[in-house]
Design a protein around this motif. Sequence first.
Motif, mmCIF file in Angstrom:
data_model
loop_
_atom_site.group_PDB
_atom_site.id
_atom_site.type_symbol
_atom_site.label_atom_id
_atom_site.label_comp_id
_atom_site.label_asym_id
_atom_site.label_seq_id
_atom_site.Cartn_x
_atom_site.Cartn_y
_atom_site.Cartn_z
ATOM 1 N N PRO A 138 -4.590 15.031 -8.491
ATOM 2 C CA PRO A 138 -3.839 14.769 -7.261
ATOM 3 C C PRO A 138 -2.355 15.082 -7.440
ATOM 4 O O PRO A 138 -1.806 14.965 -8.525
ATOM 5 C CB PRO A 138 -4.062 13.274 -7.029
ATOM 6 N N LYS A 139 -1.744 15.481 -6.368
ATOM 7 C CA LYS A 139 -0.315 15.789 -6.362
ATOM 8 C C LYS A 139 0.374 14.823 -5.399
ATOM 9 O O LYS A 139 -0.228 14.379 -4.426
ATOM 10 C CB LYS A 139 -0.069 17.235 -5.933
ATOM 11 N N PRO A 140 1.641 14.524 -5.642
ATOM 12 C CA PRO A 140 2.339 13.607 -4.750
ATOM 13 C C PRO A 140 2.623 14.256 -3.395
ATOM 14 O O PRO A 140 2.867 15.453 -3.307
ATOM 15 C CB PRO A 140 3.644 13.312 -5.492
ATOM 16 N N GLY A 141 2.567 13.432 -2.346
ATOM 17 C CA GLY A 141 2.886 13.909 -1.008
ATOM 18 C C GLY A 141 4.387 13.825 -0.770
ATOM 19 O O GLY A 141 5.146 13.337 -1.619
ATOM 20 N N PRO A 142 4.830 14.266 0.396
ATOM 21 C CA PRO A 142 6.263 14.247 0.698
ATOM 22 C C PRO A 142 6.847 12.837 0.813
ATOM 23 O O PRO A 142 8.051 12.661 0.717
ATOM 24 C CB PRO A 142 6.357 15.002 2.030
ATOM 25 N N LYS A 143 6.000 11.842 1.006
ATOM 26 C CA LYS A 143 6.476 10.459 1.113
ATOM 27 C C LYS A 143 6.031 9.622 -0.086
ATOM 28 O O LYS A 143 5.767 8.429 0.047
ATOM 29 C CB LYS A 143 5.978 9.829 2.406
ATOM 30 N N ALA A 144 5.941 10.234 -1.246
ATOM 31 C CA ALA A 144 5.549 9.505 -2.463
ATOM 32 C C ALA A 144 6.515 8.341 -2.687
ATOM 33 O O ALA A 144 7.709 8.452 -2.399
ATOM 34 C CB ALA A 144 5.551 10.435 -3.660
ATOM 35 N N LEU A 145 5.989 7.237 -3.202
ATOM 36 C CA LEU A 145 6.820 6.068 -3.456
ATOM 37 C C LEU A 145 7.785 6.318 -4.609
ATOM 38 O O LEU A 145 8.886 5.778 -4.643
ATOM 39 C CB LEU A 145 5.952 4.859 -3.780
ATOM 40 N N TYR A 146 7.336 7.112 -5.590
ATOM 41 C CA TYR A 146 8.160 7.399 -6.761
ATOM 42 C C TYR A 146 7.730 8.740 -7.324
ATOM 43 O O TYR A 146 6.533 9.060 -7.350
ATOM 44 C CB TYR A 146 7.981 6.317 -7.840
ATOM 45 N N GLU A 147 8.688 9.533 -7.803
ATOM 46 C CA GLU A 147 8.370 10.773 -8.496
ATOM 47 C C GLU A 147 9.521 11.139 -9.420
ATOM 48 O O GLU A 147 10.690 11.021 -9.032
ATOM 49 C CB GLU A 147 8.115 11.922 -7.519
ATOM 50 N N SER A 148 9.193 11.533 -10.625
ATOM 51 C CA SER A 148 10.196 12.035 -11.564
ATOM 52 C C SER A 148 9.554 13.072 -12.473
ATOM 53 O O SER A 148 8.332 13.134 -12.599
ATOM 54 C CB SER A 148 10.792 10.898 -12.410
ATOM 55 N N ALA A 149 10.396 13.868 -13.090
ATOM 56 C CA ALA A 149 9.910 14.877 -14.035
ATOM 57 C C ALA A 149 10.965 15.074 -15.111
ATOM 58 O O ALA A 149 12.161 15.004 -14.844
ATOM 59 C CB ALA A 149 9.636 16.190 -13.322
ATOM 60 N N LEU A 150 10.496 15.287 -16.323
ATOM 61 C CA LEU A 150 11.370 15.483 -17.468
ATOM 62 C C LEU A 150 10.778 16.601 -18.309
ATOM 63 O O LEU A 150 9.579 16.590 -18.597
ATOM 64 C CB LEU A 150 11.435 14.189 -18.297
ATOM 65 N N ILE A 151 11.583 17.556 -18.695
ATOM 66 C CA ILE A 151 11.116 18.632 -19.576
ATOM 67 C C ILE A 151 11.573 18.297 -20.988
ATOM 68 O O ILE A 151 12.743 17.997 -21.218
ATOM 69 C CB ILE A 151 11.685 19.986 -19.133
ATOM 70 N N GLN A 152 10.620 18.341 -21.920
ATOM 71 C CA GLN A 152 10.926 17.932 -23.287
ATOM 72 C C GLN A 152 10.129 18.760 -24.279
ATOM 73 O O GLN A 152 9.032 19.225 -23.982
ATOM 74 C CB GLN A 152 10.562 16.453 -23.458
ATOM 75 N N ASP A 153 10.690 18.923 -25.469
ATOM 76 C CA ASP A 153 9.959 19.497 -26.591
ATOM 77 C C ASP A 153 9.381 18.346 -27.390
ATOM 78 O O ASP A 153 10.041 17.320 -27.579
ATOM 79 C CB ASP A 153 10.885 20.320 -27.484
#
Length: 159
Positions: A97-112
């Motif tokens: 599943p993917k978050p919708g436009p009204k997701a309660l929370y979303e974050s992303a971090l790129i890491q090695d």
Amino acid sequence: MSLLQYVRLGALAFGVLLMPCLGAGANDFAINLKVQSGGHEQTAISGQAAAPPTFTAKSKEVVWVQWSAANGASGIPLSDITLHVFMDRGDPRAAAPKPGPKALYESALIQDFEPGAKSSGEFRLPVPEPGTYFVRVETIGAAKKLGKEVAAVMQVSVP
């Protein structure tokens, strides 16, 4: 014992020693997800085959979501891995599943992630109204080295 039996026994022993190394990359990257509220908690771990665990919360109750990701694959560095975390309404059993436009929370971090490297995060928010929600922590980009993405998912039910 004949020479052929010794050769077979040696090949079997070598295979037993080598076998854990062959699948280590896909099995050793782990995501742990924990949801807490109202004095109770529930944990989900990546790779669980069954339906996602369910955490029950009350409307307007603040939920505390914590996650961690660790590269336990020995000798396999993972670069440019996105840790994508979100909480949204809906059914967590849907395929990726993917978050919708009204997701309660979303974050992303790129890491090695070097072998043994870990990352963690958390957020807190009040659950707005009764319904079915889910929290998902997933990798994006790990399939290049591991052959698959890794995710931990939990359903949050608010009666």
